[in-house]
Scaffold this motif. Structure first.
Motif, PDB file in Angstrom:
ATOM      1  N   TYR A  47       0.863  -1.174   0.000  1.00 15.76           N
ATOM      2  CA  TYR A  47       0.000   0.000   0.000  1.00 15.76           C
ATOM      3  C   TYR A  47       0.902   1.227   0.000  1.00 15.76           C
ATOM      4  N   TYR A  48       1.269   1.660  -1.201  1.00 22.69           N
ATOM      5  CA  TYR A  48       2.250   2.738  -1.366  1.00 22.69           C
ATOM      6  C   TYR A  48       1.525   4.059  -1.549  1.00 22.69           C
ATOM      7  N   GLU A  49       1.420   4.801  -0.435  1.00 21.86           N
ATOM      8  CA  GLU A  49       0.750   6.093  -0.444  1.00 21.86           C
ATOM      9  C   GLU A  49       1.556   7.115   0.352  1.00 21.86           C
ATOM     10  N   ASN A  50       1.065   8.359   0.357  1.00 14.66           N
ATOM     11  CA  ASN A  50       1.808   9.498   0.904  1.00 14.66           C
ATOM     12  C   ASN A  50       1.482   9.695   2.388  1.00 14.66           C
ATOM     13  N   ASN A  51       2.390   9.261   3.242  1.00 15.10           N
ATOM     14  CA  ASN A  51       2.186   9.372   4.679  1.00 15.10           C
ATOM     15  C   ASN A  51       2.552  10.739   5.254  1.00 15.10           C
TER      16      ASN A  51
ATOM     17  N   THR B  86       5.100   0.622   2.028  1.00 13.07           N
ATOM     18  CA  THR B  86       4.471   1.926   1.898  1.00 13.07           C
ATOM     19  C   THR B  86       5.513   2.934   1.437  1.00 13.07           C
ATOM     20  N   PHE B  87       5.114   4.207   1.318  1.00 10.15           N
ATOM     21  CA  PHE B  87       6.031   5.297   1.047  1.00 10.15           C
ATOM     22  C   PHE B  87       6.120   6.201   2.261  1.00 10.15           C
ATOM     23  N   VAL B  88       7.254   6.862   2.426  1.00  7.69           N
ATOM     24  CA  VAL B  88       7.323   7.967   3.367  1.00  7.69           C
ATOM     25  C   VAL B  88       6.438   9.096   2.856  1.00  7.69           C
ATOM     26  N   GLY B  89       6.590   9.427   1.568  1.00  8.63           N
ATOM     27  CA  GLY B  89       5.829  10.511   0.980  1.00  8.63           C
ATOM     28  C   GLY B  89       6.493  11.853   1.196  1.00  8.63           C
TER      29      GLY B  89
ATOM     30  N   VAL C 101       4.647  -6.958  12.612  1.00  4.93           N
ATOM     31  CA  VAL C 101       4.782  -6.639  11.192  1.00  4.93           C
ATOM     32  C   VAL C 101       5.837  -5.541  11.035  1.00  4.93           C
ATOM     33  N   ARG C 102       6.624  -5.619   9.992  1.00  4.75           N
ATOM     34  CA  ARG C 102       7.643  -4.609   9.694  1.00  4.75           C
ATOM     35  C   ARG C 102       7.150  -3.728   8.553  1.00  4.75           C
ATOM     36  N   LEU C 103       7.163  -2.408   8.741  1.00  9.52           N
ATOM     37  CA  LEU C 103       6.890  -1.498   7.635  1.00  9.52           C
ATOM     38  C   LEU C 103       8.149  -1.324   6.809  1.00  9.52           C
ATOM     39  N   ILE C 104       7.993  -1.435   5.492  1.00  9.88           N
ATOM     40  CA  ILE C 104       9.122  -1.259   4.578  1.00  9.88           C
ATOM     41  C   ILE C 104       8.782  -0.150   3.587  1.00  9.88           C
ATOM     42  N   VAL C 105       9.775   0.651   3.245  1.00  8.26           N
ATOM     43  CA  VAL C 105       9.562   1.752   2.311  1.00  8.26           C
ATOM     44  C   VAL C 105      10.362   1.508   1.038  1.00  8.26           C
ATOM     45  N   GLU C 106       9.722   1.753  -0.089  1.00  8.51           N
ATOM     46  CA  GLU C 106      10.387   1.662  -1.385  1.00  8.51           C
ATOM     47  C   GLU C 106      11.064   2.995  -1.689  1.00  8.51           C
ATOM     48  N   ASN C 107      12.223   2.916  -2.323  1.00 12.76           N
ATOM     49  CA  ASN C 107      12.991   4.114  -2.660  1.00 12.76           C
ATOM     50  C   ASN C 107      12.550   4.737  -3.982  1.00 12.76           C
ATOM     51  N   CYS C 108      11.263   4.637  -4.301  1.00 12.81           N
ATOM     52  CA  CYS C 108      10.718   5.266  -5.502  1.00 12.81           C
ATOM     53  C   CYS C 108      10.754   6.778  -5.324  1.00 12.81           C
ATOM     54  N   VAL C 109      11.133   7.501  -6.371  1.00 13.34           N
ATOM     55  CA  VAL C 109      11.237   8.961  -6.296  1.00 13.34           C
ATOM     56  C   VAL C 109       9.855   9.606  -6.261  1.00 13.34           C
ATOM     57  N   MET C 110       8.879   9.004  -6.897  1.00 15.04           N
ATOM     58  CA  MET C 110       7.511   9.528  -6.971  1.00 15.04           C
ATOM     59  C   MET C 110       7.507  10.972  -7.473  1.00 15.04           C
ATOM     60  N   GLU C 111       8.240  11.180  -8.562  1.00 14.93           N
ATOM     61  CA  GLU C 111       8.369  12.516  -9.147  1.00 14.93           C
ATOM     62  C   GLU C 111       7.045  13.068  -9.664  1.00 14.93           C
ATOM     63  N   GLY C 112       6.100  12.185  -9.998  1.00 14.36           N
ATOM     64  CA  GLY C 112       4.802  12.637 -10.472  1.00 14.36           C
ATOM     65  C   GLY C 112       3.949  13.261  -9.390  1.00 14.36           C
ATOM     66  N   TRP C 113       4.323  13.061  -8.137  1.00 17.79           N
ATOM     67  CA  TRP C 113       3.610  13.693  -7.030  1.00 17.79           C
ATOM     68  C   TRP C 113       4.003  15.154  -6.838  1.00 17.79           C
ATOM     69  N   HIS C 114       5.115  15.562  -7.435  1.00 18.96           N
ATOM     70  CA  HIS C 114       5.581  16.945  -7.281  1.00 18.96           C
ATOM     71  C   HIS C 114       5.319  17.693  -8.581  1.00 18.96           C
ATOM     72  N   PRO C 115       4.816  18.929  -8.531  1.00 19.41           N
ATOM     73  CA  PRO C 115       4.465  19.642  -9.769  1.00 19.41           C
ATOM     74  C   PRO C 115       5.644  19.902 -10.696  1.00 19.41           C
ATOM     75  N   ASP C 116       6.866  19.889 -10.172  1.00 17.52           N
ATOM     76  CA  ASP C 116       8.038  20.163 -11.002  1.00 17.52           C
ATOM     77  C   ASP C 116       8.921  18.940 -11.210  1.00 17.52           C
ATOM     78  N   GLY C 117       8.418  17.763 -10.886  1.00 17.47           N
ATOM     79  CA  GLY C 117       9.194  16.545 -11.102  1.00 17.47           C
ATOM     80  C   GLY C 117      10.264  16.300 -10.063  1.00 17.47           C
TER      81      GLY C 117
ATOM     82  N   PRO D   9      11.563  15.029  -6.176  1.00 15.76           N
ATOM     83  CA  PRO D   9      11.162  13.853  -5.394  1.00 15.76           C
ATOM     84  C   PRO D   9       9.920  14.107  -4.555  1.00 15.76           C
ATOM     85  N   GLY D  10       8.946  13.210  -4.689  1.00 14.55           N
ATOM     86  CA  GLY D  10       7.720  13.284  -3.909  1.00 14.55           C
ATOM     87  C   GLY D  10       7.665  12.241  -2.808  1.00 14.55           C
ATOM     88  N   ASN D  11       8.731  11.452  -2.689  1.00 15.95           N
ATOM     89  CA  ASN D  11       8.829  10.428  -1.651  1.00 15.95           C
ATOM     90  C   ASN D  11      10.238  10.496  -1.082  1.00 15.95           C
ATOM     91  N   LEU D  12      10.359  10.853   0.169  1.00 15.75           N
ATOM     92  CA  LEU D  12      11.671  11.137   0.749  1.00 15.75           C
ATOM     93  C   LEU D  12      12.354   9.882   1.277  1.00 15.75           C
TER      94      LEU D  12
END
Length: 308
Positions: A77-81, A113-116, A146-162, A164-167
């Motif tokens: 469940y990769y969303e913006n926390n 999940t994502f940090v966001g 349970v262990r929460l794990i975060v993916e290192n996806c940049v999620m550039e589409g979440w930011h209006p200028d491309g 990183p949207g996931n820290l």
């Protein structure tokens, strides 16, 4: 190490139908997508009803897995926390807790999940915000085994200028997120396009790499010379169109998979390498998606040692 696949690429399929394909193809584990079932299928999939999950649902899920000889590696469940809208952030937290509860019922070790990011704040201010709000998430999961794990996806589409949207996009930030108690769902594709050698990040973070995703990336340096690192200014209706790179299935991009898998073994990794299929060339129809998953399996299966 086991070879798995993330179910999100087959959003319209039932978990049982996916399990039948995965087993036939030779995958060993499933990373199951558990977004809310809102009807949107662009980047989401709901393969378990975690918001209303019961012991009966858990029994039915285990029966499907046993029938096809599969295991669950993680729920996804990769969303913006750290979303700037506190109501949205609260809704994300609530569903993440549902995912953790379902994972605990099923005996699944991890929830991804994502940090966001709050796009109204600097990276430093986001880290301060994260220090305040993220430990509650880690603690809730840990109390349930349970262990929460975060993916290192940049999620550039979440930011209006491309941007990183996931820290959790760089090793510098991994020190911070692992210090908060998160594990890593390590993915080499994102590191590659932002200029980091993925292989060199494995050993320094070996104890934190709980799960790994197998996604490749194709680069177009001449287009980067036109758009710059942060991609197109005018992305039209697609905020993810950077213009100079695209995701590929393993074996069709530039990631050095023999070296990656070898270094994971050197690091003592015994988790799941899970194919995340977001390749536009092998998407658009179910049959193309399935062929993309077959290509990924043919690429990775020979690299993973079989148990004696």
């Amino acid at each position: 190490m086991k070879l798995g696949m993330l179910t999100a690429c087959l959003s319209g399929w039932s978990l049982e139908r996916i399990a039948a394909f995965a087993a036939e193809q030779g995958y060993e584990r499933l990373e199951v997508a558990v977004w809310p079932d809102t009807g949107s299928r662009d980047f989401e999939a709901a393969h378990l009803p975690v918001a209303t999950f019961t012991e009966s649902d858990a029994d039915a899920t285990r029966e499907v897995l046993d029938r096809y000889g599969l295991e669950l590696s993680a729920l996804a469940y990769y969303e913006n926390n750290l979303h700037h809208d506190t109501d949205h952030r609260a809704a994300v937290k609530e569903h993440l807790f549902h995912a953790v509860d379902a994972a605990a019922m099923l005996g699944v070790p991890s929830v991804g999940t994502f940090v966001g990011r709050d796009n109204t704040l600097s990276v430093r201010d986001n880290m301060a915000l994260g220090d305040r709000v993220l430990p509650e998430l880690v603690d809730y999961a840990g109390e349930r085994g349970v262990r929460l794990i975060v993916e290192n996806c940049v999620m550039e589409g979440w930011h209006p200028d491309g941007y990183p949207g996931n820290l959790a996009y760089s090793p510098e930030l991994w020190h911070w997120v692992t210090g908060l108690g998160f594990g890593l769902n390590w993915d080499p594709s994102h590191l590659t396009w932002i200029g980091i050698d993925p292989v060199e990040t494995i050993l320094p973070f070996a104890e934190h790499i709980v799960h790994a995703q197998a996604k490749d990336v194709e680069l177009f340096p001449r287009k980067r010379d036109e758009y710059g690192f942060f991609g197109k200014v005018d992305k039209g209706d697609d905020p993810w169109d950077m213009g100079w790179w695209r995701f590929r299935v393993p074996g069709r991009g530039v990631v050095d998979w023999p070296h990656v898998v070898d270094r994971l073994y050197e690091a003592g990794f015994t988790g799941t390498l899970s194919v995340e299929h977001e390749d536009p060339l092998w998407g658009g129809t179910d049959e193309k998606v399935l062929e993309g998953l077959r290509i990924a399996h043919r690429t990775l299966r020979p690299l993973i040692a079989r148990e004696s």
